[in-house]
Enzyme design. Structure first.
Site, PDB file in Angstrom:
ATOM      1  N   LYS A 133      -4.948  -8.807  10.702  1.00  0.00           N
ATOM      2  CA  LYS A 133      -3.759  -7.951  10.784  1.00  0.00           C
ATOM      3  C   LYS A 133      -3.902  -6.733   9.873  1.00  0.00           C
ATOM      4  O   LYS A 133      -3.687  -5.593  10.299  1.00  0.00           O
ATOM      5  CB  LYS A 133      -2.526  -8.774  10.401  1.00  0.00           C
ATOM      6  CG  LYS A 133      -1.241  -8.015  10.558  1.00  0.00           C
ATOM      7  CD  LYS A 133      -0.052  -8.904  10.262  1.00  0.00           C
ATOM      8  CE  LYS A 133       0.122  -9.958  11.313  1.00  0.00           C
ATOM      9  NZ  LYS A 133       0.882 -11.122  10.882  1.00  0.00           N
ATOM     10  N   ARG A 162       3.807 -10.548   5.400  1.00  0.00           N
ATOM     11  CA  ARG A 162       3.193 -11.378   6.448  1.00  0.00           C
ATOM     12  C   ARG A 162       1.805 -11.848   6.055  1.00  0.00           C
ATOM     13  O   ARG A 162       1.104 -11.169   5.327  1.00  0.00           O
ATOM     14  CB  ARG A 162       3.040 -10.571   7.747  1.00  0.00           C
ATOM     15  CG  ARG A 162       4.319 -10.105   8.358  1.00  0.00           C
ATOM     16  CD  ARG A 162       3.976  -9.076   9.440  1.00  0.00           C
ATOM     17  NE  ARG A 162       5.128  -8.313   9.826  1.00  0.00           N
ATOM     18  CZ  ARG A 162       5.867  -8.556  10.910  1.00  0.00           C
ATOM     19  NH1 ARG A 162       5.553  -9.544  11.701  1.00  0.00           N
ATOM     20  NH2 ARG A 162       6.902  -7.803  11.193  1.00  0.00           N
ATOM     21  N   GLY A 208       1.444 -18.024  14.306  1.00  0.00           N
ATOM     22  CA  GLY A 208       2.562 -18.899  13.967  1.00  0.00           C
ATOM     23  C   GLY A 208       2.239 -19.981  12.950  1.00  0.00           C
ATOM     24  O   GLY A 208       3.091 -20.796  12.620  1.00  0.00           O
ATOM     25  N   MET A 222       1.172 -19.645   9.715  1.00  0.00           N
ATOM     26  CA  MET A 222       1.551 -19.372   8.322  1.00  0.00           C
ATOM     27  C   MET A 222       2.888 -18.643   8.293  1.00  0.00           C
ATOM     28  O   MET A 222       3.505 -18.418   9.313  1.00  0.00           O
ATOM     29  CB  MET A 222       0.444 -18.571   7.660  1.00  0.00           C
ATOM     30  CG  MET A 222      -0.799 -19.392   7.411  1.00  0.00           C
ATOM     31  SD  MET A 222      -2.093 -18.435   6.672  1.00  0.00           S
ATOM     32  CE  MET A 222      -2.564 -17.357   7.982  1.00  0.00           C
ATOM     33  N   ARG A 282      -4.219  -6.845  18.119  1.00  0.00           N
ATOM     34  CA  ARG A 282      -5.363  -7.749  17.916  1.00  0.00           C
ATOM     35  C   ARG A 282      -5.928  -8.087  19.289  1.00  0.00           C
ATOM     36  O   ARG A 282      -5.235  -7.920  20.301  1.00  0.00           O
ATOM     37  CB  ARG A 282      -4.944  -9.019  17.181  1.00  0.00           C
ATOM     38  CG  ARG A 282      -3.903  -9.808  17.926  1.00  0.00           C
ATOM     39  CD  ARG A 282      -3.432 -10.990  17.120  1.00  0.00           C
ATOM     40  NE  ARG A 282      -2.279 -11.607  17.757  1.00  0.00           N
ATOM     41  CZ  ARG A 282      -1.430 -12.412  17.149  1.00  0.00           C
ATOM     42  NH1 ARG A 282      -1.583 -12.698  15.881  1.00  0.00           N
ATOM     43  NH2 ARG A 282      -0.419 -12.953  17.793  1.00  0.00           N
ATOM     44  N   HIS A 286       6.434 -19.579  21.642  1.00  0.00           N
ATOM     45  CA  HIS A 286       5.419 -20.341  20.915  1.00  0.00           C
ATOM     46  C   HIS A 286       4.654 -21.278  21.855  1.00  0.00           C
ATOM     47  O   HIS A 286       3.425 -21.314  21.881  1.00  0.00           O
ATOM     48  CB  HIS A 286       6.097 -21.139  19.797  1.00  0.00           C
ATOM     49  CG  HIS A 286       5.148 -21.994  19.028  1.00  0.00           C
ATOM     50  ND1 HIS A 286       4.930 -23.309  19.342  1.00  0.00           N
ATOM     51  CD2 HIS A 286       4.325 -21.702  17.996  1.00  0.00           C
ATOM     52  CE1 HIS A 286       4.022 -23.801  18.512  1.00  0.00           C
ATOM     53  NE2 HIS A 286       3.641 -22.842  17.682  1.00  0.00           N
ATOM     54  N   ARG A 322     -34.489 -43.140  32.104  1.00  0.00           N
ATOM     55  CA  ARG A 322     -34.702 -43.899  30.884  1.00  0.00           C
ATOM     56  C   ARG A 322     -34.699 -45.384  31.204  1.00  0.00           C
ATOM     57  O   ARG A 322     -33.755 -45.891  31.797  1.00  0.00           O
ATOM     58  CB  ARG A 322     -33.607 -43.608  29.876  1.00  0.00           C
ATOM     59  CG  ARG A 322     -33.989 -44.306  28.585  1.00  0.00           C
ATOM     60  CD  ARG A 322     -32.954 -44.470  27.567  1.00  0.00           C
ATOM     61  NE  ARG A 322     -31.702 -44.994  27.960  1.00  0.00           N
ATOM     62  CZ  ARG A 322     -30.594 -44.770  27.264  1.00  0.00           C
ATOM     63  NH1 ARG A 322     -30.648 -43.971  26.218  1.00  0.00           N
ATOM     64  NH2 ARG A 322     -29.464 -45.313  27.626  1.00  0.00           N
ATOM     65  N   GLU A 349     -34.954 -41.304  18.537  1.00  0.00           N
ATOM     66  CA  GLU A 349     -33.628 -41.782  18.152  1.00  0.00           C
ATOM     67  C   GLU A 349     -33.621 -42.434  16.778  1.00  0.00           C
ATOM     68  O   GLU A 349     -32.592 -42.938  16.338  1.00  0.00           O
ATOM     69  CB  GLU A 349     -33.133 -42.819  19.170  1.00  0.00           C
ATOM     70  CG  GLU A 349     -33.021 -42.264  20.575  1.00  0.00           C
ATOM     71  CD  GLU A 349     -32.629 -43.330  21.576  1.00  0.00           C
ATOM     72  OE1 GLU A 349     -31.446 -43.414  21.896  1.00  0.00           O
ATOM     73  OE2 GLU A 349     -33.524 -44.079  22.020  1.00  0.00           O
ATOM     74  N   SER A 390     -37.349 -36.596  24.084  1.00  0.00           N
ATOM     75  CA  SER A 390     -35.959 -36.235  24.302  1.00  0.00           C
ATOM     76  C   SER A 390     -35.161 -36.766  23.116  1.00  0.00           C
ATOM     77  O   SER A 390     -35.181 -37.964  22.840  1.00  0.00           O
ATOM     78  CB  SER A 390     -35.451 -36.831  25.610  1.00  0.00           C
ATOM     79  OG  SER A 390     -34.102 -36.480  25.786  1.00  0.00           O
ATOM     80  N   CYS A 403     -30.672 -35.097  24.677  1.00  0.00           N
ATOM     81  CA  CYS A 403     -29.797 -35.714  25.674  1.00  0.00           C
ATOM     82  C   CYS A 403     -28.638 -36.471  25.060  1.00  0.00           C
ATOM     83  O   CYS A 403     -27.863 -37.102  25.745  1.00  0.00           O
ATOM     84  CB  CYS A 403     -30.596 -36.609  26.610  1.00  0.00           C
ATOM     85  SG  CYS A 403     -31.327 -38.019  25.767  1.00  0.00           S
ATOM     86  N   TYR A 410     -35.068 -27.749  26.768  1.00  0.00           N
ATOM     87  CA  TYR A 410     -33.837 -27.911  27.545  1.00  0.00           C
ATOM     88  C   TYR A 410     -32.795 -28.711  26.775  1.00  0.00           C
ATOM     89  O   TYR A 410     -33.122 -29.391  25.803  1.00  0.00           O
ATOM     90  CB  TYR A 410     -34.132 -28.593  28.891  1.00  0.00           C
ATOM     91  CG  TYR A 410     -34.547 -30.043  28.787  1.00  0.00           C
ATOM     92  CD1 TYR A 410     -33.597 -31.057  28.726  1.00  0.00           C
ATOM     93  CD2 TYR A 410     -35.893 -30.397  28.736  1.00  0.00           C
ATOM     94  CE1 TYR A 410     -33.976 -32.390  28.605  1.00  0.00           C
ATOM     95  CE2 TYR A 410     -36.282 -31.724  28.610  1.00  0.00           C
ATOM     96  CZ  TYR A 410     -35.315 -32.715  28.544  1.00  0.00           C
ATOM     97  OH  TYR A 410     -35.673 -34.026  28.410  1.00  0.00           O
TER      98      TYR A 410
END
Ligand code: PEP
Ligand code: MG
Length: 892
Positions: A26, A96, A105, A107, A352, A468, A630, A758, A777, A844, A864
């Site tokens: 602001k 403000r 809204g 604060m 804003r 709101h 798997r 893992e 993976s 994954c 990936y």
């Protein structure tokens, strides 16, 4: 000397829009608007560094702050020609909050500050409107007492209601000057009664009280919750802007309103917003009076009769449109603007980048790129990947029967079905139990935010399109119908009535946030169609991303959904999930409970045919794309029958004695199944299981090759591997089986053999695994569990305490712990590549669909990510943004 205070107004400013970190959004934008020569009431901003200092030093201010504030205030007085606290010509200010990221809204704000028993007389003389002056004073007392002194609004509401009863009037506008004077006297008495001291009369005390309250509100519960939800660090702090007041409530030529330069729900490129004549800003947001449209078209579309701003104040409106256009092209994005007209004169209070729905975000980004305002790459970065989630979910089936029980405003699009709940805490509680709920409120306030988040949708009886409820629901991506005035809530009885019918808490309703309708019962939904702007932006994203995106899927339905969303293969087909159906689970249980290899082989022979046919179906859906299968990784307890009834059923279907089955089930019981006989340990102990699976995968691939002419490339993946020798054993098992399958068939297909990573040991010894594994993976669900030693199943019990205390900033099972778990991924990638330079790397675990974790995967150079089907588009966009960020960093 540190500059703690930055002034603005009168055509210049100390700061600018680039200083958001210091001045808050602001403050930075007020400075920027001032410098652009737009009409901004002058003021000054106390920096976020003061907030940081305040919390680091026992809630005290830097020593030289007071002097800097005084200098800044002197300047404001000089510009407006009024003096703070002056009895004849008083300057009034607003105080403000304003953090780096907007937290609407969350604060506190105080308006009309500087009024006291003397200055109110000055304001009355200056404005020539005694009623206005005392109305402003009573508003100030209420707000200040609530925000700074901690009194409840209700204390003041009671007094006002008593006055209204006494006067026989029902609305505030019916009160005259002398009525407000008496209200003010009673309000002051309330303060004295509740606190034992009079309402503060010294404007300087008032100002420091308000500044302190704004800083304190940075740590209130709703602000903390909002920060957690939006990943805003506590360390940022808030700035405080003190600004001279302008009044939208000085008669019929005054007004106040909010505007969006484009439609925040749909993205339509047209000015959109609401205003109220003779009102202060809080009246628009509070939803107490129904605001009017800004434009004539807007009014006509909403079927309103009250004149639009365009019609009621054509001259100021013309000037406003010019300013608004200037702001949008200056900021190169859709703006959310607050303004006031004081006796025919326009003032800009805030601008804003506007919060918007996913649909609107897509359209605005694609339109701005098409208009040449931003580049395609900027357009990609403008859309929050996780917001796409809103578009990927079902909408109401247009063919379904709709029983409308109430109509309201289409405040936030989307459809939702759930049980009626009237209370935010209750909404949160029920949602935690897995219930879908719709929060129904008279109107919402920031205290309700956790319940709104937990609910599938929100209905309010009062409030406009910028109330709101509407603003927050759009930001959260929840469906919302606001201002459904036909609904009358009786919270005490736990019911609402509408159109002569009564609905109890717990009854199911459906809301259509795109139409603004509340419907009886559950209404059929249809899958979303993703076309237009979505496809355009996705195509742009696909051009720039490097990471491939695959899906975790094992059912044909999931695989089809994933492919429809643009998945480039399957990264994880959990074979144990293919056994959940009743007939299959019996065969799997028989296999697990078998005493010996012969028994297992009998059961495996029953499983093999459906394994193969399932793989055929998956390969057909994914033609031309890789599919990672798997091998079995069952936490045994999920498959062992527990009840006598289940055991008896299994005895009947398998022909094995029930007592024998019971004994075996007992033998297999594990204290800690997550660290037990699961993953490849099962394949090592009982190789015939994995042999059957490898055979099914490869026979299916051969079959699809024959029928479609295109061979799929199966990637056979071994779970929970820790040791090089384990991997060697599994690789040999796989290749030996493949050789036999190909010999039997007289044909072959290409396939890869790889491992999941893992376990910390697997990551650290990745070089050993890479000798035999052609791909890795990262199973970050288990890797997180095993790195922290925190059970995936039980972490819920204590994680919240860690989150509350800030020890964990986010749940590590949702967002990758980049330092620890991520560190292991980097080690594994490096050591794996050192041994096998072309080892394929993917992820994954659930993190594969989380945007910040995807950014990590991009930096770590994985090939990936794989995620659940509905997250595929999110991952595509996040991968593109990650690639652009890496590029940008390189350029720096
Ligand atoms: C993992 O552990 O990250 C994983 C993908 O496997 P699962 O969730 O099936 O254990
Ligand atoms: Mg796992």
């Amino acid at each position: 000397m540190t500059q703690w205070v930055y002034g603005f107004g009168g055509g210049s400013a100390d700061g600018d829009a680039s200083m958001k970190n210091l001045l808050g959004g602001k403050g930075a934008n007020l400075a920027e608007m001032s410098s652009l020569g737009l009409p901004v009431p002058p003021g000054f901003t106390i920096t976020t560094e003061v907030c940081t200092h305040y919390y680091a030093n026992g809630e005290t201010y830097p020593a030289d702050l007071e002097a800097q504030v005084k200098t800044a205030l002197d300047k404001v007085e000089a510009i407006v020609g009024k003096t703070f606290g002056d009895v004849n010509n008083p300057l009034l200010v607003s105080v403000r909050s304003g953090a780096r990221a907007s937290m609407p809204g969350m604060m506190d704000t105080v308006l009309n500050l500087g009024l006291n028993d003397q200055t109110v007389e000055g304001l009355a003389r200056l404005s020539g409107d005694r009623r206005f002056a005392f109305d402003s004073y009573r508003r100030f007392i209420t707000m200040y007492s609530n925000v700074v002194l901690g009194l409840s609004h209700d204390d003041f509401e009671e007094v006002l209601d008593a006055h209204k009863d006494r006067l026989g009037v029902s609305v505030d506008t019916d009160l005259k000057a002398e009525d407000w004077e008496r209200v003010v006297e009673d309000y002051k008495a309330v303060v004295e009664r509740e606190l034992g001291h009079p309402f503060p009369q010294d404007p300087r005390d008032q100002m420091w009280g308000a500044v302190g309250a704004v800083f304190a509100s940075w740590m209130n519960e709703r602000a903390k919750f909002y920060r957690r939800m939006h990943d805003i660090p506590e360390s940022w702090g808030t700035a405080v802007s003190v600004q001279s007041m302008v009044f939208g409530n000085m008669g019929e030529t005054s007004a106040t309103g909010v505007a969006f330069t484009r439609n925040p729900s749909t993205g339509e490129a047209r000015l959109y917003g609401e205003f109220l004549i003779n009102a202060q800003g809080e009246d628009v947001v509070a939803g107490i009076r129904t605001p009017q449209s800004l434009t004539r078209i807007g009014r006509e579309e909403m079927g309103e009769t009250a004149p639009s701003m365009e019609e009621a104040m054509p001259e100021v409106f013309g000037q406003f449109v010019e300013v608004v256009n200037k702001l949008e092209s200056h900021y190169r994005d859709m703006q959310d603007i607050e303004f006031t007209v004081e006796q025919g004169r326009l003032w800009m209070l805030q601008t804003r980048n506007g919060k918007r729905t996913a649909k609107s975000a897509l359209k605005v980004a694609v339109d701005l790129a098409a208009e040449g305002v931003i580049t395609q790459e900027e357009a990609i970065s403008r859309v929050e990947p996780s917001a796409l989630d809103q578009l990927l979910h079902p909408t109401l089936d247009p063919e379904a029967v709709r029983t409308v029980i109430a109509a309201g405003l289409p405040a936030s699009p989307g459809a939702a079905t759930g049980k009626i709940v009237f209370d935010a805490d209750e909404a949160e509680r029920l949602a935690g139990l897995g219930e879908a709920v719709i929060l129904v409120r008279e109107e919402t306030s920031p205290e309700d935010i956790h319940g709104m988040h937990a609910a599938r949708g929100i209905v309010t009886a009062r409030g406009g399109m910028t109330s709101h409820a509407a603003v927050v629901a759009r930001g959260m991506g929840r469906a919302c119908v606001s201002g459904a005035g036909e609904i009358h809530i009786d919270e005490a009885k736990g019911v609402f009535t509408a159109r002569g019918r009564t609905f109890k808490a717990g009854e199911v309703i459906t809301i259509d946030g795109s139409k603004g309708e509340v419907l009886d019962g559950a209404v059929a939904m249809i899958e979303p169609e993703l076309t237009g702007d979505f496809q355009t932006l996705m195509a742009w994203a696909d051009k720039v991303r490097r990471l491939k995106v695959r899906a975790n899927a094992e059912t044909p339905l999931d695989a089809k959904t994933a492919r429809g969303f643009g998945a480039e293969g399957i990264g994880l087909c959990r074979t144990e999930h293919m056994f959940f159906d009743d007939t299959r689970i019996a065969a799997v249980r028989e296999m697990i409970l078998a005493d010996d290899e012969a028994g297992r082989r009998t059961a495996l022979a029953k499983i093999a045919p459906f394994q193969k046919s399932d793989f055929v179906e998956l390969f057909e859906i994914m033609t031309g794309l890789p599919v990672t299968v798997r091998l079995l990784d069952p936490p045994l307890h999920e498959f062992i029958p527990h009840t006598d009834e289940d055991i008896d059923a299994l005895a009947a279907s398998s022909g094995i004695d029930a007592d024998k089955l019971k004994r075996r089930a007992k033998e297999l019981h594990e204290t800690n199944p997550m660290l037990g006989h699961r993953g490849c340990r099962l394949g090592v102990a009982y190789p015939e299981i994995y042999e059957m699976q490898v055979r099914a995968v490869l026979e299916a691939a051969l079959e699809v090759k024959k029928t479609s002419g295109q061979a799929p490339i199966p990637e056979i993946m071994h779970p929970l591997v820790a040791l090089g020798l384990e991997m060697k054993y599994l690789r040999e098992l796989t290749d030996r089986t493949a050789k036999a399958v190909f010999a039997d068939a007289g044909d072959s297909v290409e396939y890869l053999v790889g491992t999941m990573i893992e376990l910390p040991r697997a990551a650290i010894r990745a070089g050993d695994l890479a000798e035999y594994a052609q791909f890795f993976s990262f199973g970050t669900n288990d890797l997180t569990q095993t790195t922290f030693g925190i059970s995936r199943d039980d972490s819920g019990r204590f994680l919240q305490a860690y989150l509350d205390k800030g020890i964990f900033e986010t749940d590590p099972f949702v967002r990758l712990d980049q330092d620890g778990v991520g560190g292991l991924i980097e080690i594994a990638a490096e050591r794996g590549r050192a041994v096998r330079p072309d080892v394929k790397l993917g992820i994954c675990g659930e993190h594969g669909g989380d945007p910040s974790s995807i950014a990590f995967c991009e930096k770590a150079g994985l090939d990936y990510v794989s995620c659940s089907p509905y997250r595929v588009p999110i991952a595509r966009l996040a991968a593109a943004q990650a690639a652009l960020n890496v590029e940008r960093e390189k350029d720096r």
